[in-house]
Design a protein around this motif. Structure first.
Motif, short mmCIF file in Angstrom:
data_model
loop_
_atom_site.label_atom_id
_atom_site.label_comp_id
_atom_site.label_asym_id
_atom_site.label_seq_id
_atom_site.Cartn_x
_atom_site.Cartn_y
_atom_site.Cartn_z
N SER A 1 0.84 -1.21 0.00
CA SER A 1 0.00 0.00 0.00
C SER A 1 0.87 1.25 0.00
N HIS B 1 0.86 4.02 -2.97
CA HIS B 1 0.66 5.45 -2.69
C HIS B 1 1.78 6.28 -3.31
N ASN B 2 3.01 5.81 -3.18
CA ASN B 2 4.14 6.57 -3.70
C ASN B 2 4.24 6.53 -5.21
N ARG C 1 1.53 6.66 -7.19
CA ARG C 1 0.32 7.26 -7.76
C ARG C 1 0.68 8.27 -8.85
N GLN D 1 -4.08 -3.63 -3.43
CA GLN D 1 -3.71 -2.21 -3.41
C GLN D 1 -3.69 -1.63 -4.82
N LEU E 1 -5.73 1.41 -6.64
CA LEU E 1 -5.06 2.49 -7.37
C LEU E 1 -5.64 2.63 -8.78
#
Length: 341
Positions: free
Chosen positions: A95, A99-100, A102, A128, A132
């Motif tokens: 996750s 997130h990094n 994105r 995850q 995304l």
């Protein structure tokens, strides 16, 4: 791991695992492993420490540093302990990676935002990426098992199509151990600018070092309750240095503190890695007014927040050195008594 390699390094299993119930033959390390005596002793000592002196249970930086160092050695390729984080689980680590990355997804044009995984891949490195894709208009591509068993060639063909934004893969399939040649796949990813994220839970501790730089991986995560012979509730994660050495977070905030203090702001002695609050000094306008003036700067406004009378600054990975210069120049401008914006 071959039978020959097992025979070449005999161990005294009875002394290392004295608690293991030998009434059955447990041959399922890919699911979970029994704790060696030394790991069991460390766990018992930690529980007793919490029972006796709960006020210092968190004072374990030296132990965490040792764990990160050992994991770096296990990964190989010169990985530093600074590149390793201790996290609660592999799914948590993935996750963090999602997130990094994105921004990498958003940078791709519509129709070329696929996240590449294996068919029937372990959910810890799938869910995850589904989220995304839903958020960023992407598509999860679960590559079917190739008839010839050559995962690498099939994956490279997808990467070379130009439609893949992220490759989230394991070094081997968790169900049957079929190897994925990540050196070959990683070379294709590097050539196309595709980030490679690796769930190495079914590899590290049982197979050769992965050497993240050699395979071009930006994240490599590994839960410890399988081949690493550890307890539940922990995962070790390598992050390529650019993700934590970037201007964002602690480095940017530390530089900001020095310059802000010189301008007369009160700065906190300690702060979170990515957030720093600047309190106005004597003779300065209120924080809300300074934030308003920063937002009105020409030609490039600076957008920060006012919270409870504090200027809250929170840089992250998307910020550049020029962003920080704009903020510092802006602060110098707006605190001048004659400022009229």
């Amino acid at each position: 791991m071959s039978a020959a390699s097992v025979d070449a390094a005999p161990i005294d299993a009875a002394s290392l695992w004295p608690e293991l119930d030998r009434t059955c033959a447990y041959i399922n390390a890919a699911s979970r492993t029994p704790l060696p005596a030394c790991v069991l002793a460390a766990g018992e000592a930690a529980v007793r420490r919490k029972a006796a002196t709960p006020w210092d249970i968190g004072d374990t930086e030296a132990q965490k540093e040792e764990v990160r160092t050992l994991f770096g050695e296990l990964l190989g390729g010169g990985v530093s302990s600074r590149d390793v984080a201790v996290l609660p689980s592999c799914s948590f680590a993935m996750s963090v990676a999602a997130h990094n990355l994105r921004g990498a997804m958003r940078a791709r044009p519509a129709g070329r935002r696929r996240v590449l995984v294996l068919e029937d891949q372990n959910p810890s490195n799938v869910m995850q990426w589904q989220a995304l894709c839903d958020d960023e208009g992407g598509e999860l591509l679960a590559l079917p098992r190739p008839a010839d068993g050559d995962w690498a060639s099939a994956l490279v063909a997808q990467v070379d199509s130009g439609s893949v934004a992220v490759a989230a893969l394991p070094p081997c399939h968790w169900c049957d151990g079929a190897v994925v040649d990540l050196a070959v796949v990683g070379a294709a990813c590097s050539a196309r600018g595709v980030p490679l994220v690796v769930d190495a839970t079914q590899w590290l501790g049982a197979a050769a070092p992965l050497e993240p730089a050699r395979i071009g991986a930006c994240f490599v995560a590994c839960s410890v309750h399988k081949w690493l012979l550890g307890p539940y509730g922990a995962c070790l994660c390598y992050a390529e240095p650019s993700f934590w050495r970037a201007l964002a977070g602690g480095a940017a905030c530390s530089r900001l503190l020095l310059h802000a203090a010189a301008l007369g702001f009160e700065v906190p002695p300690r702060h979170a890695p990515g957030i720093v609050g600047l309190r106005t000094g004597a003779g300065m306008p209120p924080a809300a007014e300074l934030v308003r003036r920063l937002a009105a700067l020409k030609p490039r406004p600076v957008l920060v927040s006012e919270r409870l009378g504090v200027i809250r600054v929170s840089p992250h990975l998307y910020n550049t050195p020029d962003d920080l210069r704009c903020l510092l120049d802006g602060l110098r401008e707006v605190v001048r008594p004659a400022s009229r914006l």
